[in-house]
Design an enzyme around this catalytic site. Structure first.
Site, PDB file in Angstrom:
ATOM      1  N   GLY A 207      -4.970   7.752   5.364  1.00 53.46           N
ATOM      2  CA  GLY A 207      -4.107   8.738   6.020  1.00 53.46           C
ATOM      3  C   GLY A 207      -2.880   9.057   5.183  1.00 53.46           C
ATOM      4  O   GLY A 207      -2.434  10.211   5.116  1.00 53.46           O
TER       5      GLY A 207
ATOM      6  N   LYS B 226       0.832  -1.212   0.000  1.00 52.58           N
ATOM      7  CA  LYS B 226       0.000   0.000   0.000  1.00 52.58           C
ATOM      8  C   LYS B 226       0.863   1.258   0.000  1.00 52.58           C
ATOM      9  O   LYS B 226       0.612   2.194  -0.762  1.00 52.58           O
ATOM     10  CB  LYS B 226      -0.931  -0.027   1.218  1.00 52.58           C
ATOM     11  CG  LYS B 226      -1.842   1.171   1.350  1.00 52.58           C
ATOM     12  CD  LYS B 226      -3.138   0.804   2.047  1.00 52.58           C
ATOM     13  CE  LYS B 226      -2.991   0.565   3.526  1.00 52.58           C
ATOM     14  NZ  LYS B 226      -2.967   1.815   4.302  1.00 52.58           N
ATOM     15  N   SER B 227       1.884   1.276   0.849  1.00 50.86           N
ATOM     16  CA  SER B 227       2.726   2.484   0.941  1.00 50.86           C
ATOM     17  C   SER B 227       3.406   2.768  -0.392  1.00 50.86           C
ATOM     18  O   SER B 227       3.464   3.919  -0.842  1.00 50.86           O
ATOM     19  CB  SER B 227       3.798   2.286   2.010  1.00 50.86           C
ATOM     20  OG  SER B 227       3.213   2.212   3.280  1.00 50.86           O
TER      21      SER B 227
ATOM     22  N   LYS C  24      -4.496   5.506  14.797  1.00 51.63           N
ATOM     23  CA  LYS C  24      -4.540   4.855  13.480  1.00 51.63           C
ATOM     24  C   LYS C  24      -5.992   4.879  12.969  1.00 51.63           C
ATOM     25  O   LYS C  24      -6.799   5.672  13.447  1.00 51.63           O
ATOM     26  CB  LYS C  24      -3.979   3.435  13.586  1.00 51.63           C
ATOM     27  CG  LYS C  24      -2.471   3.410  13.908  1.00 51.63           C
ATOM     28  CD  LYS C  24      -1.671   3.976  12.761  1.00 51.63           C
ATOM     29  CE  LYS C  24      -0.192   4.037  13.079  1.00 51.63           C
ATOM     30  NZ  LYS C  24       0.552   4.774  12.058  1.00 51.63           N
TER      31      LYS C  24
ATOM     32  N   ASP D  23       2.101  -1.225  11.964  1.00 54.63           N
ATOM     33  CA  ASP D  23       0.774  -1.629  11.469  1.00 54.63           C
ATOM     34  C   ASP D  23       0.415  -3.066  11.854  1.00 54.63           C
ATOM     35  O   ASP D  23      -0.670  -3.542  11.510  1.00 54.63           O
ATOM     36  CB  ASP D  23       0.718  -1.485   9.943  1.00 54.63           C
ATOM     37  CG  ASP D  23       0.724  -0.026   9.505  1.00 54.63           C
ATOM     38  OD1 ASP D  23       0.331   0.848  10.318  1.00 54.63           O
ATOM     39  OD2 ASP D  23       1.137   0.266   8.366  1.00 54.63           O
TER      40      ASP D  23
ATOM     41  N   ARG E  15      -7.480  -3.583   9.683  1.00 55.48           N
ATOM     42  CA  ARG E  15      -6.520  -4.496  10.320  1.00 55.48           C
ATOM     43  C   ARG E  15      -7.103  -5.176  11.569  1.00 55.48           C
ATOM     44  O   ARG E  15      -6.727  -6.292  11.901  1.00 55.48           O
ATOM     45  CB  ARG E  15      -5.227  -3.765  10.647  1.00 55.48           C
ATOM     46  CG  ARG E  15      -4.562  -3.198   9.394  1.00 55.48           C
ATOM     47  CD  ARG E  15      -3.086  -2.935   9.561  1.00 55.48           C
ATOM     48  NE  ARG E  15      -2.600  -2.007   8.550  1.00 55.48           N
ATOM     49  CZ  ARG E  15      -2.331  -2.337   7.275  1.00 55.48           C
ATOM     50  NH1 ARG E  15      -2.484  -3.576   6.870  1.00 55.48           N
ATOM     51  NH2 ARG E  15      -1.911  -1.431   6.422  1.00 55.48           N
TER      52      ARG E  15
ATOM     53  N   ARG F  30      -6.314   1.522  18.039  1.00 52.86           N
ATOM     54  CA  ARG F  30      -6.040   0.080  17.926  1.00 52.86           C
ATOM     55  C   ARG F  30      -5.718  -0.562  19.271  1.00 52.86           C
ATOM     56  O   ARG F  30      -5.843  -1.784  19.409  1.00 52.86           O
ATOM     57  CB  ARG F  30      -4.908  -0.181  16.925  1.00 52.86           C
ATOM     58  CG  ARG F  30      -5.404   0.006  15.509  1.00 52.86           C
ATOM     59  CD  ARG F  30      -4.407  -0.423  14.463  1.00 52.86           C
ATOM     60  NE  ARG F  30      -5.029  -0.262  13.156  1.00 52.86           N
ATOM     61  CZ  ARG F  30      -4.363  -0.054  12.033  1.00 52.86           C
ATOM     62  NH1 ARG F  30      -3.046  -0.005  12.043  1.00 52.86           N
ATOM     63  NH2 ARG F  30      -5.013   0.080  10.895  1.00 52.86           N
TER      64      ARG F  30
ATOM     65  N   ARG G 125      -8.693  11.925  12.530  1.00 54.46           N
ATOM     66  CA  ARG G 125      -7.260  11.682  12.798  1.00 54.46           C
ATOM     67  C   ARG G 125      -6.460  12.988  12.818  1.00 54.46           C
ATOM     68  O   ARG G 125      -6.806  13.959  12.151  1.00 54.46           O
ATOM     69  CB  ARG G 125      -6.712  10.683  11.762  1.00 54.46           C
ATOM     70  CG  ARG G 125      -7.395   9.331  11.920  1.00 54.46           C
ATOM     71  CD  ARG G 125      -6.897   8.322  10.932  1.00 54.46           C
ATOM     72  NE  ARG G 125      -5.508   7.983  11.147  1.00 54.46           N
ATOM     73  CZ  ARG G 125      -4.803   7.222  10.320  1.00 54.46           C
ATOM     74  NH1 ARG G 125      -5.372   6.733   9.222  1.00 54.46           N
ATOM     75  NH2 ARG G 125      -3.547   6.945  10.584  1.00 54.46           N
TER      76      ARG G 125
HETATM   77  C1  S3P Z   1       2.570   4.828   6.229  1.00 55.12           C
HETATM   78  C2  S3P Z   1       3.118   5.217   7.424  1.00 55.12           C
HETATM   79  C3  S3P Z   1       2.624   4.763   8.723  1.00 55.12           C
HETATM   80  C4  S3P Z   1       1.702   3.547   8.596  1.00 55.12           C
HETATM   81  C5  S3P Z   1       0.705   3.695   7.487  1.00 55.12           C
HETATM   82  C6  S3P Z   1       1.424   3.906   6.155  1.00 55.12           C
HETATM   83  C7  S3P Z   1       3.156   5.346   4.964  1.00 55.12           C
HETATM   84  O1  S3P Z   1       1.887   5.816   9.312  1.00 55.12           O
HETATM   85  O2  S3P Z   1       1.022   3.317   9.812  1.00 55.12           O
HETATM   86  O3  S3P Z   1      -0.113   2.557   7.401  1.00 55.12           O
HETATM   87  O4  S3P Z   1       2.846   4.808   3.891  1.00 55.12           O
HETATM   88  O5  S3P Z   1       3.950   6.296   5.038  1.00 55.12           O
HETATM   89  P1  S3P Z   1       2.583   6.921  10.263  1.00 55.12           P
HETATM   90  O6  S3P Z   1       3.492   7.722   9.433  1.00 55.12           O
HETATM   91  O7  S3P Z   1       1.428   7.737  10.793  1.00 55.12           O
HETATM   92  O8  S3P Z   1       3.264   6.125  11.330  1.00 55.12           O
END
Ligand code: S3P
Length: 439
Positions: free
Chosen positions: A99, A26-27, A347, A320, A393, A351, A127
């Site tokens: 997010g 996903k990232s 999150k 995560d 999740r 969580r 958030r």
């Molecule tokens: C992510 C960073 C993380 C992670 C999220 C994806 C990203 O969040 O929890 O699922 O793709 O940069 P945080 O930066 O808020 O820790």
């Protein structure tokens, strides 16, 4: 889709087996769309995650004037417009539940010569966004949210962004990435120093596309001025999605699974280290590198787990994975704990609260702390009704718990599983979970 409409019902089973692969990371998929849009030339993305979160990002970039074509289920063709080629959208930009989309786009859009409004669903609208607004305001951006510091975010064109030297108070790849993206449009160098290393896809991908990015320990420095040049992007399977199957394979009384083509970036694999410390029979096969990212196949077998205290320093590397970890801990001999994980409270759901409540419903002894929890493992537990709080999740973690439950587990509010893991119920059923989906 409304989060409350979908319910999972799982009957107890005691075996999982099979050879599977999980959807794309996903990232990386979010970043592939954004950076491909900003590059010059055509970006071909393979292994793209066709989840609701990443499709929201693609839709937003289309609204900003970028041609993005789904050339196959998991392939995208992006005709980049260059750093200064985006155009205003007459409509608000809807990030859905994502997010990552909202925080990274806040940085990118702060550097544009037009105004934008970023909105999100109910969860995303709760958030915290001050964490990105604060550094952006210091750079001279014109960005405002609600009084509570939440979305909608309204971004007006700024006179001039200034590079800053930002000491990030939270270990967050989203904040780091937001500031670096704004830095592409700033005068002078932008530096972000993290309190602990987080996933590094932004700096790696920007550097691969030709940006002037230097990593120096926990500091990342970006000097603006270079155009980005399109490159093919290969997205490996998402470790965070594989995590549910790793835990399933380890807690199942019998069976063996192979999860193929999983991204193994060390900033993501804290759960792997933790499960191995707990005694899980997991091995990485055919470790290889694809487009600069470590990838491997994970073989997991039924294991006798023991409790573990997760070192605080490892929390960002498995941020995560705590819902999945909690299920493994509930099946381990003895007590497990995690502290220093306050971020879990903000999150997609809280969580810590959602996991603790769910475990207690199953009859697992759990102690909740402001920044973590302690879990007393047991041989098996009961069933019951779990509120996933619309959090993908939480829903997937409790689905896996059916491998040690004595009766049905019902999980409410599961539609958002599609944000990160389209096809989860089908894949879970293919390895042996008895999962019914009721809409
Ligand atoms: C992510 C960073 C993380 C992670 C999220 C994806 C990203 O969040 O929890 O699922 O793709 O940069 P945080 O930066 O808020 O820790």
């Amino acid at each position: 889709m409304s989060g409350s409409a979908v319910e999972y019902r799982l009957q107890p089973v005691s075996r999982v087996a099979g050879r599977i692969s999980v959807p794309g990371d996903k990232s990386i998929s979010h970043r592939a769309v954004m950076f491909g849009a900003l590059a010059r030339g055509r970006t071909e993305v393979s292994g793209f995650l066709p989840g609701e979160d990443t499709l929201h990002t693609a839709q937003i970039l289309r609204q900003l004037g970028v041609a993005i074509e789904r050339s196959a289920e998991t392939s995208l063709r992006i005709d980049g417009v260059g750093l200064h080629g985006l155009r205003a959208s007459a409509q608000v930009l809807d990030c859905g539940n994502a997010g990552t989309a909202m925080r990274l786009l806040a940085g990118l859009l702060s550097g544009q010569r037009f105004a934008s409004t970023l909105v999100g669903d109910e969860s995303l609208s709760r958030r915290p966004m001050r964490r990105v607004m604060d550094p952006l305001l210091r750079m001279g951006a014109c960005i405002a949210g609600t009084q509570a510091g939440t979305a909608p975010l309204r971004i007006e064109p700024a006179e001039n962004l200034r590079g800053i030297d930002y000491n990030c108070p939270v270990a967050s790849a989203q904040i780091k990435s937001c500031v670096l993206l704004a830095g592409l449009y700033a005068d002078g160098e932008t530096a972000v120093t993290e309190p602990a290393a987080t996933r590094d896809y932004t700096e790696r991908m920007l550097a691969a596309l030709g940006a002037d990015v230097v990593v120096d320990g926990l500091a990342i420095r970006l000097r603006p001025g270079r155009e980005l040049q399109a490159q093919p992007i290969f997205v490996p399977g998402d470790f965070s999605s594989a995590a549910f199957f790793l835990v399933a394979g380890a807690i199942a009384p019998t069976g063996e699974m192979l999860i193929e083509n999983v991204g193994l970036n060390p900033r993501r694999t804290g759960l792997l280290d933790t499960l191995v410390e707990m005694g899980a029979d997991i091995v990485v096969l055919d470790r290889r590198e694809i487009a600069g990212e470590p990838v491997g196949d994970l073989r997991v077998r039924a294991s006798a787990l023991r409790g573990v205290d997760v070192p605080e320093a490892r929390v960002p590397d498995m941020i995560d994975e705590f819902p999945a970890f909690a299920i493994a801990a509930a099946c381990a001999a003895g007590r497990s704990s995690v502290r220093g994980a306050h971020e879990l409270r903000v999150k997609e759901s809280d969580r810590i609260a959602a996991t603790a409540r769910g475990l207690a419903t199953l009859g697992v002894e759990v102690e909740e702390f402001e920044d973590g929890m302690a879990i007393e493992g047991r041989a098996d537990f009961g069933g019951g009704q779990i509120d996933s709080r619309s959090d993908h999740r939480i829903a997937m973690a409790f689905a896996v718990a059916s491998l040690r439950a004595r009766s049905e587990i019902r999980i409410l509010d599961c539609a958002n599983v599609a944000t990160s893991f389209p096809g989860f119920p089908k894949l879970a059923a293919s390895v042996g979970l008895d999962i019914g989906v009721f809409a």
